[in-house]
Design a protein around this motif. Structure first.
Motif, short mmCIF file in Angstrom:
data_model
loop_
_atom_site.label_atom_id
_atom_site.label_comp_id
_atom_site.label_asym_id
_atom_site.label_seq_id
_atom_site.Cartn_x
_atom_site.Cartn_y
_atom_site.Cartn_z
N ASP A 177 54.80 48.30 29.71
CA ASP A 177 55.96 47.44 29.45
C ASP A 177 55.56 46.03 29.05
OD1 ASP A 177 54.94 46.54 31.85
OD2 ASP A 177 56.78 46.79 33.00
N ALA A 178 54.27 45.80 28.81
CA ALA A 178 53.80 44.47 28.42
C ALA A 178 54.19 44.16 26.97
CB ALA A 178 52.29 44.36 28.59
N ILE A 179 54.27 42.89 26.64
CA ILE A 179 54.65 42.48 25.28
C ILE A 179 53.46 42.52 24.32
CG2 ILE A 179 56.52 41.02 26.13
CD1 ILE A 179 54.69 38.59 25.62
N TYR A 180 52.25 42.60 24.86
CA TYR A 180 51.04 42.47 24.03
C TYR A 180 50.80 43.74 23.22
CZ TYR A 180 50.63 39.01 27.71
OH TYR A 180 50.91 38.01 28.59
N GLN A 181 50.47 43.50 21.93
CA GLN A 181 50.22 44.62 21.02
C GLN A 181 48.82 44.58 20.41
OE1 GLN A 181 52.45 47.07 20.51
NE2 GLN A 181 54.03 46.12 21.79
N SER A 182 48.08 43.49 20.62
CA SER A 182 46.77 43.36 19.98
C SER A 182 45.92 42.37 20.76
CB SER A 182 46.92 42.88 18.53
OG SER A 182 47.48 41.58 18.50
N LEU A 183 44.62 42.37 20.48
CA LEU A 183 43.69 41.45 21.14
C LEU A 183 44.06 39.98 20.90
CD1 LEU A 183 41.05 40.88 22.72
CD2 LEU A 183 39.82 41.10 20.54
N PRO A 184 44.40 39.55 19.67
CA PRO A 184 44.73 38.13 19.48
C PRO A 184 45.86 37.63 20.37
CG PRO A 184 44.34 39.17 17.37
CD PRO A 184 44.35 40.28 18.38
N GLN A 185 46.80 38.50 20.72
CA GLN A 185 47.90 38.09 21.59
C GLN A 185 47.45 37.85 23.03
OE1 GLN A 185 50.69 41.32 20.93
NE2 GLN A 185 51.86 40.08 19.47
N LEU A 186 46.24 38.30 23.35
CA LEU A 186 45.72 38.12 24.71
C LEU A 186 44.85 36.87 24.85
CD1 LEU A 186 44.74 41.81 25.56
CD2 LEU A 186 46.56 40.47 26.63
N ARG A 187 44.68 36.12 23.78
CA ARG A 187 43.84 34.92 23.87
C ARG A 187 44.45 33.95 24.88
NH1 ARG A 187 41.53 31.02 19.00
NH2 ARG A 187 40.30 29.68 20.38
N GLY A 188 43.60 33.47 25.79
CA GLY A 188 44.05 32.55 26.82
C GLY A 188 44.70 33.22 28.01
N LYS A 189 44.75 34.56 28.01
CA LYS A 189 45.33 35.29 29.14
C LYS A 189 44.21 35.69 30.11
CE LYS A 189 49.22 35.00 26.99
NZ LYS A 189 50.24 34.02 27.42
N SER A 190 44.58 36.39 31.16
CA SER A 190 43.60 36.79 32.18
C SER A 190 43.20 38.25 31.99
CB SER A 190 44.19 36.59 33.58
OG SER A 190 45.43 37.26 33.71
N LEU A 191 41.99 38.56 32.42
CA LEU A 191 41.38 39.86 32.15
C LEU A 191 40.64 40.37 33.37
CD1 LEU A 191 40.47 41.97 29.86
CD2 LEU A 191 38.38 40.59 29.73
N ALA A 192 40.71 41.68 33.61
CA ALA A 192 39.92 42.32 34.66
C ALA A 192 38.81 43.14 34.03
CB ALA A 192 40.81 43.22 35.52
N LEU A 193 37.61 42.98 34.57
CA LEU A 193 36.46 43.82 34.23
C LEU A 193 36.05 44.56 35.49
CD1 LEU A 193 34.38 41.30 32.06
CD2 LEU A 193 35.93 43.08 31.26
N THR A 194 35.09 45.48 35.35
CA THR A 194 34.67 46.25 36.52
C THR A 194 33.45 45.66 37.19
OG1 THR A 194 33.41 47.77 35.12
CG2 THR A 194 35.69 48.35 35.59
N ASP A 195 32.32 45.67 36.51
CA ASP A 195 31.04 45.21 37.06
C ASP A 195 30.22 44.64 35.91
OD1 ASP A 195 28.99 45.90 39.62
OD2 ASP A 195 28.00 45.82 37.67
N PRO A 196 29.44 43.58 36.13
CA PRO A 196 28.67 42.99 35.03
C PRO A 196 27.74 43.97 34.32
CG PRO A 196 28.68 41.51 36.91
CD PRO A 196 29.31 42.80 37.37
N SER A 197 27.29 45.03 35.02
CA SER A 197 26.38 46.01 34.41
C SER A 197 27.09 47.26 33.93
CB SER A 197 25.28 46.40 35.40
OG SER A 197 24.50 45.28 35.75
#
Length: 287
Positions: free
Chosen positions: A129-149
Motif C-alpha cells: 500500500d506504499a506510494i513508492y513505485q521506483s528507487l528515485p522516489q525512495l531518496r532520503g527515505k529510510s531503509l532496512a538491510l539484513t547484515d553487512p556481509s
C-alpha cells in the motif's frame, strides 16, 4: 632372506607406518562436528529447524554434531577461522570474504528448488500500500538491510545503488538499519519503521500482495555450505554423502527451508561475487 634384507624390511615397515600415522594425525578428526549457520531468519538458527540435517550428518559420520549459535554472518566466519566450526552455511559474499582469509574452507553444497544449481535474487521491497513505485522516489527515505556481509541484504544492494545513482547507499537513504535477518528487515517495513528493505527472494512470502517489488537483481548462486578441507578425507566424504546422497533423510529439513533438493557446488560457482566485495582501483563497483 638375508639379515640385511630383514633389517631393511623392518625399517621400511617402521617408516611406512610412521608416515601413515603422521598423515592420519595431520588431518582433523574431531570427536564432535560443530556446524554454524547464518541467521537468514529467526527460525533458521534454531536447533529444531536443523535437527533433520544434524541427524543425517551424525548417522553418516558416526560423530556427535552440534549447532553453534550465531547472531551475525561475521560470527559464523569467526567461528570457522577460530576452529570452532567445521561446517557452516554462508552467503555467497560471506564465503568470498572467508576465502580471502582462509582458502582451506571449500563449498560443497547448496539448496535448490530443482536439480539444477540453486539461484535467488536480491529484492528491493516496499509495502503493497506504499506510494513508492521506483528507487528515485525512495531518496532520503529510510531503509532496512539484513547484515553487512549478506549478499542479497547488503553487498548487492550497495553495488546497485552506487551504480544506479552515483551515491553510496548510506548517503542516498536518510537512515539505514541493519536488522540481523531477512524476516526482521521485512518486519521493519511492515511495521512502518522504515520505508523499504533489501531482502533475499527465497525469504519472501510467495504471491503475497502485501509487498511490492521495486527492483530485482540478476540471479545469484544459492548460499553455500562449506567444510574445513583439513578434515580427514573420510569425514569429508561422509559429509558429502549426508548432504548429497542421503536426501531422503533431509525432506523435513528441506521443507522447512522451502527447498526440494541439495545440489553440489564448487568454489568456481562463486567466483563472480568476488568483484562485488573487491571494487576496482577507481573506487567504482564492478558491473
Amino acid at each position: 632372506m638375508s639379515s640385511m634384507a630383514r633389517v631393511l624390511g623392518g625399517v621400511c615397515v617402521l617408516c611406512c607406518s610412521g608416515w601413515l600415522a603422521a598423515a592420519t594425525a595431520a588431518c582433523l578428526n574431531p570427536k564432535v562436528l560443530q556446524m554454524a549457520v547464518i541467521p537468514k531468519n529467526v527460525r533458521n538458527a534454531q536447533v529444531s529447524s536443523q535437527s533433520a540435517l544434524l541427524q543425517s550428518i551424525q548417522e553418516e559420520s558416526g560423530k556427535a554434531v552440534e549447532l553453534l549459535p550465531a547472531t551475525s554472518y561475521a560470527a559464523v566466519i569467526e567461528n570457522l577461522l577460530a576452529g570452532k566450526a567445521h561446517i557452516a552455511e554462508l552467503g555467497p559474499a560471506s564465503y568470498a570474504l572467508l576465502s580471502k582469509r582462509a582458502p582451506h574452507f571449500v563449498p560443497f553444497a547448496t539448496l535448490s528448488r530443482s536439480q539444477q544449481l540453486g539461484q535467488y535474487h536480491s529484492l528491493l521491497v516496499v509495502r503493497g500500500d506504499a506510494i513508492y513505485q521506483s528507487l528515485p522516489q525512495l531518496r532520503g527515505k529510510s531503509l532496512a538491510l539484513t547484515d553487512p556481509s549478506s549478499t542479497s541484504g547488503a553487498v548487492v544492494p550497495g553495488w546497485m545503488v552506487q551504480k544506479a545513482t552515483g551515491y553510496a547507499l548510506t548517503h542516498y537513504f536518510s537512515r539505514v538499519l541493519f536488522m540481523g535477518s531477512h524476516d526482521r528487515a521485512l518486519e521493519a517495513v511492515r511495521k512502518g519503521w522504515v520505508e523499504a528493505a533489501f531482502v533475499a527472494s527465497d525469504q519472501m512470502p510467495e504471491d503475497d500482495k502485501s509487498w511490492r517489488v521495486l527492483w530485482r537483481s540478476p540471479a545469484l548462486v544459492g548460499s553455500p555450505f562449506v567444510m574445513d578441507a583439513r578434515l580427514c578425507p573420510a569425514i569429508q566424504a561422509q559429509l558429502r554423502q549426508a548432504f548429497l546422497e542421503r536426501q531422503e533423510r533431509l525432506q523435513a529439513w528441506l521443507q522447512m527451508q522451502h527447498y526440494q533438493y541439495v545440489v553440489p557446488v564448487t568454489a568456481e560457482d562463486y567466483a563472480g561475487v568476488q568483484a562485488l566485495i573487491a571494487p576496482p582501483a577507481d573506487g567504482q563497483p564492478s558491473p
